[in-house]
Enzyme design. Structure first.
Site, PDB file in Angstrom:
ATOM      1  N   CYS A 172       0.826  -1.200   0.000  1.00 43.98           N
ATOM      2  CA  CYS A 172       0.000   0.000   0.000  1.00 43.98           C
ATOM      3  C   CYS A 172       0.866   1.260   0.000  1.00 43.98           C
ATOM      4  CB  CYS A 172      -0.930   0.085   1.199  1.00 43.98           C
ATOM      5  SG  CYS A 172      -1.919  -1.378   1.441  1.00 43.98           S
ATOM      6  N   ARG A 221       3.116   0.321  -5.309  1.00 41.20           N
ATOM      7  CA  ARG A 221       3.021  -0.385  -4.033  1.00 41.20           C
ATOM      8  C   ARG A 221       1.751  -1.223  -3.923  1.00 41.20           C
ATOM      9  NH1 ARG A 221       6.716   2.147  -0.484  1.00 41.20           N
ATOM     10  NH2 ARG A 221       5.694   1.204   1.285  1.00 41.20           N
ATOM     11  N   TRP A 237      -2.726  -2.698  -1.679  1.00 41.50           N
ATOM     12  CA  TRP A 237      -2.410  -4.075  -2.037  1.00 41.50           C
ATOM     13  C   TRP A 237      -3.071  -4.923  -0.959  1.00 41.50           C
ATOM     14  CZ3 TRP A 237       0.198  -8.411  -0.108  1.00 41.50           C
ATOM     15  CH2 TRP A 237       0.470  -9.410  -1.060  1.00 41.50           C
ATOM     16  N   ASN A 271      -0.862   1.692   5.928  1.00 42.42           N
ATOM     17  CA  ASN A 271       0.005   0.744   5.226  1.00 42.42           C
ATOM     18  C   ASN A 271       0.642  -0.144   6.280  1.00 42.42           C
ATOM     19  OD1 ASN A 271       1.878  -0.566   3.582  1.00 42.42           O
ATOM     20  ND2 ASN A 271       3.387   1.062   3.834  1.00 42.42           N
ATOM     21  N   GLY A 272       0.430  -1.455   6.172  1.00 45.07           N
ATOM     22  CA  GLY A 272       1.022  -2.367   7.152  1.00 45.07           C
ATOM     23  C   GLY A 272       0.043  -3.478   7.472  1.00 45.07           C
ATOM     24  N   GLU A 324      15.901 -16.824 -12.407  1.00 45.36           N
ATOM     25  CA  GLU A 324      15.392 -15.487 -12.713  1.00 45.36           C
ATOM     26  C   GLU A 324      14.561 -15.492 -14.003  1.00 45.36           C
ATOM     27  OE1 GLU A 324      14.854 -12.977 -11.185  1.00 45.36           O
ATOM     28  OE2 GLU A 324      14.612 -11.353 -12.624  1.00 45.36           O
ATOM     29  N   LYS A 379      10.644 -14.413 -14.098  1.00 42.25           N
ATOM     30  CA  LYS A 379      10.209 -13.299 -14.954  1.00 42.25           C
ATOM     31  C   LYS A 379       9.058 -13.748 -15.840  1.00 42.25           C
ATOM     32  CE  LYS A 379      11.480 -10.568 -13.833  1.00 42.25           C
ATOM     33  NZ  LYS A 379      12.135  -9.806 -12.821  1.00 42.25           N
ATOM     34  N   GLU A 437       5.845 -14.299 -13.798  1.00 38.79           N
ATOM     35  CA  GLU A 437       5.388 -13.045 -13.201  1.00 38.79           C
ATOM     36  C   GLU A 437       4.613 -12.189 -14.208  1.00 38.79           C
ATOM     37  OE1 GLU A 437       8.770 -10.705 -12.040  1.00 38.79           O
ATOM     38  OE2 GLU A 437       7.637  -9.640 -10.526  1.00 38.79           O
ATOM     39  N   HIS A 455      14.852 -37.003 -11.561  1.00 35.65           N
ATOM     40  CA  HIS A 455      14.545 -37.526 -10.224  1.00 35.65           C
ATOM     41  C   HIS A 455      13.077 -37.301  -9.865  1.00 35.65           C
ATOM     42  CE1 HIS A 455      18.651 -38.697  -9.446  1.00 35.65           C
ATOM     43  NE2 HIS A 455      19.015 -37.557 -10.045  1.00 35.65           N
ATOM     44  N   LYS A 512       5.090  -3.729  -6.343  1.00 37.65           N
ATOM     45  CA  LYS A 512       6.521  -3.526  -6.578  1.00 37.65           C
ATOM     46  C   LYS A 512       7.328  -3.728  -5.303  1.00 37.65           C
ATOM     47  CE  LYS A 512      10.036  -2.038  -9.039  1.00 37.65           C
ATOM     48  NZ  LYS A 512      10.562  -3.074  -9.935  1.00 37.65           N
TER      49      LYS A 512
HETATM   50  O1  M6R Z   1      12.686  -4.420  -3.525  1.00 35.42           O
HETATM   51  P1  M6R Z   1      13.316  -5.783  -3.431  1.00 35.42           P
HETATM   52  O2  M6R Z   1      14.461  -5.964  -4.356  1.00 35.42           O
HETATM   53  O3  M6R Z   1      13.663  -6.166  -2.006  1.00 35.42           O
HETATM   54  O4  M6R Z   1      12.171  -6.781  -3.916  1.00 35.42           O
HETATM   55  C1  M6R Z   1      12.360  -8.165  -3.843  1.00 35.42           C
HETATM   56  C2  M6R Z   1      11.295  -8.888  -4.636  1.00 35.42           C
HETATM   57  O5  M6R Z   1      10.023  -8.577  -4.144  1.00 35.42           O
HETATM   58  C3  M6R Z   1      11.344  -8.533  -6.124  1.00 35.42           C
HETATM   59  O6  M6R Z   1      12.594  -8.789  -6.677  1.00 35.42           O
HETATM   60  C4  M6R Z   1      10.283  -9.342  -6.893  1.00 35.42           C
HETATM   61  O7  M6R Z   1      10.603 -10.702  -6.892  1.00 35.42           O
HETATM   62  C5  M6R Z   1      10.146  -8.788  -8.303  1.00 35.42           C
HETATM   63  N1  M6R Z   1       8.772  -8.488  -8.558  1.00 35.42           N
HETATM   64  C6  M6R Z   1      10.590  -9.695  -9.355  1.00 35.42           C
HETATM   65  O8  M6R Z   1      10.485  -9.089 -10.611  1.00 35.42           O
END
Ligand code: M6R
Length: 591
Positions: free
Chosen positions: A2, A27, A74, A98-99, A466, A470, A473, A489, A586
């Site tokens: 948030c 956020r 969020w 927020n929290g 990664e 990606k 996501e 396995h 984010k």
């Molecule tokens: O802000 P941060 O780098 O600590 O965030 C970590 C993860 O939340 C962030 O890398 C997340 O996995 C991304 N959305 C991936 O693209």
């Protein structure tokens, strides 16, 4: 997660709040809302979904006021609905939060006994009711003190009390800063939300309450007014313009050569150079979440292989609760783009309590982690808007590669690689990125599938992690990254006709092993795609990407961007919301 923003002053309140909300939307974007007041009337507007929906719904005559609070959500407690959207109003109290309040259920029960009823499922409405109840016997400052003692969890709050011409701000374990300008004041989760109006601010500390009035502000600690030093940030209000790009994700991938060049230049200039040498340590823990953790896996491969130091990589959400065994010479490296990820912050604080040195590899210079880590290397990737990290990830990997490089030189282990090889990467990457045809073709192969595999060994497996994250996501295709040798396995039972298997093969010692594993999947009907280097490319009859062959410190800096671009195009062809994938935010500021 948030984002919260508040404003008091002479500007058009809704304009300031909308500007703030748009820059905080990274956020969370499940719902949005704002409350604007003139001290007598308070008008609340809320919507489900994006800030743009709120703007459509917002009626200009709501703006009769000189102060207000706003929120982009969020969802944590309760789904994305109008009832759960902030601000929440109970009795005299209206607030944005927020929290997460961990003991909200118990507090809610005791408030129901006192006659309160609730219209949302949120813990935030419970805070509003709690404060309203306290206000029956207390003034607001005392009520906030009681709230501090009773609430467990995290909060950043902007609070308006009926009949008062001010905004109250408090926080615990969630970021909140107060922006200061002549006769106008702001509260915000992130400096980006207010930089258009002021670059002067202070960070609210836990236990403090800020009261923002029309022409003045005060900060209280234990009912005493305290002085706060004002910080002037020199970060310019960074453009959130996509320019000619259709999406921020694409723009940010295309910026990678520039941000890499800036980082390598600043390393060469000697900025924070002492933190790149970790030769004094015998053991390293890399702690992070998501992509930052996968950058850590590449760091692990390079630091162990090239600098001969033992490295373990941990998800911060696990690390914070596990027993930690430290050597006297252990360094904990925390990697985070935002510097605000709740689990990584908690892990950092745990480690600091135990007097173990912490090195932060961070993008946001104004973040909690940038302030609290013992040592900090800023990756300077600039503001990243797309939820999927790309350019920040690349600079995280580059910092870790430079740490491995510097340390190996210090230990006399890597004499054959010169820094000029790092310097050549931005130009090479520029060419790699511009070869978009092949990434679009691979994306066409992938986009109609529901499942996909990435396989690799050693550092190539770290790259696969990664690449796979990606893809899922941004395109919502189910994807798994596997150590190539592990498939048989159990997981090989999932291989069926046509399923895409992307094999990353850049390690000359492991290439043939991975190729054998790829062939095992082809024998069961898989469709193989190869990502490799010019030195190793003897692959025939494969759809493939062949990248320039560079030293092992730098190779991943050329491979991962190609996987980012493939994911981008797959998402585009599937018609997904590329910059704001569903269910994500984010910056993950809740546990
Ligand atoms: O802000 P941060 O780098 O600590 O965030 C970590 C993860 O939340 C962030 O890398 C997340 O996995 C991304 N959305 C991936 O693209």
């Amino acid at each position: 997660m948030c984002g919260i923003i508040g404003y008091i002053g002479n500007k058009n309140v809704s304009e300031v709040l909308f500007h703030g909300l748009y820059s905080l939307e990274y956020r969370g974007y499940d719902s949005a809302g704002m409350a604007i007041s003139d001290g007598k009337d308070l008008k609340i507007t809320k919507c489900v979904g994006r800030v743009s929906n709120l703007e459509d719904k917002y009626k200009k005559d709501n703006n009769k006021g000189f102060f207000g609070i706003a929120h982009t959500r969020w969802a944590t407690n309760g789904g994305a609905s109008l009832e759960n959207a902030h601000p929440h109003s109970v009795g005299k109290v209206t607030l944005v939060h927020n929290g997460i309040i961990e003991n909200a259920d118990n507090i809610k029960l005791s408030l129901i006994d006192k006659g309160y009823s609730f219209s949302s499922e949120t813990d935030s409405e419970v805070i509003a009711a709690f404060l309203d109840n306290e206000l029956k016997n207390n003034n607001i400052l005392n009520s906030i003190q009681v709230m501090r003692k009773e609430l467990k969890g995290s909060y950043a709050l902007g609070i308006i009390i009926e009949g008062e011409e001010c905004i109250y701000a408090v926080r615990k374990d969630s970021p909140l800063l107060i922006g200061v300008n002549r006769n106008e004041f702001f509260l915000a989760s992130d400096i980006a939300a207010i930089l258009k109006y002021t670059n002067k601010y202070f960070l609210l500390d836990e236990g403090e309450t800020a009261v923002l009035e029309r022409n003045d502000y005060k900060v209280y600690r234990d009912e005493k007014i305290i002085h706060k030093d004002i910080i002037t940030t020199d970060s310019k209000s960074q453009s959130l313009d996509k320019f000619d790009y259709e999406h921020f994700m694409l723009k940010e991938i295309m910026e990678e050569p520039i941000v890499l060049k800036n980082l390598i230049d600043s390393y060469k200039n000697g900025d924070n150079i002492k933190y790149y040498d970790i030769s004094n340590y015998e053991e390293v823990h890399i702690v992070a979440c998501g992509s930052a953790m996968y950058a850590g896996l590449i760091g692990q491969a390079l630091i162990e292989e090239e600098a001969n130091i033992k490295v373990n990589v941990y998800a911060a959400s696990e690390y914070r609760y596990k027993k930690k065994i430290f050597n006297l010479k252990t360094l904990v490296i925390l990697v985070s783009q935002s510097g605000e990820t709740a689990d990584t912050i908690a892990a950092m604080r745990e480690v600091k309590e135990m007097n173990i040195p912490t090195l932060g590899i961070i993008n946001n210079p104004n973040s909690t982690m940038a302030r609290e880590c013992d040592y900090v290397i800023l990756i300077n990737a600039g503001v990243e808007v797309a939820v999927a990290t790309t350019k920040a990830y690349i600079n995280q990997v580059c910092v870790l590669a430079l740490i491995a490089y510097t340390t190996s030189l210090k230990k006399g282990l890597s004499n054959d690689v010169s820094i000029s090889e790092f310097e050549s990467i931005p130009n090479l990457l520029h060419d790699v990125l511009n070869n978009t045809f092949i990434y679009e073709e691979i994306a066409k192969d992938l986009y109609e599938h529901n499942n996909c595999f990435f396989i690799g060994r050693g550092i190539d497996y770290a790259i696969c992690m990664e690449g796979s994250l990606k893809l899922k996501e941004v395109s919502y295709i189910h994807s798994e990254a596997y150590q190539a040798g592990e498939l048989k396995h159990g997981t090989i039972s999932l291989i069926e006709k046509g399923i895409p298997v992307i094999a990353v093969m850049s390690d000359r010692f492991l290439k043939d092993k991975t190729l054998s594993n790829l062939k095992e999947t082809l024998a069961r009907g898989a469709y193989g795609i190869v990502i490799t280097t010019s030195e190793l490319d003897d692959f025939k009859d494969f759809r493939k990407v062949t990248l320039p062959s560079v030293n092992s410190f730098c190779q991943s800096l050329l491979i991962v961007p190609t996987l980012q671009l493939i994911s981008y195009y797959v998402s585009l062809y599937r018609g997904c919301d590329i910059d704001k994938p569903k269910n994500l935010a984010k910056s993950v500021t809740v546990e």
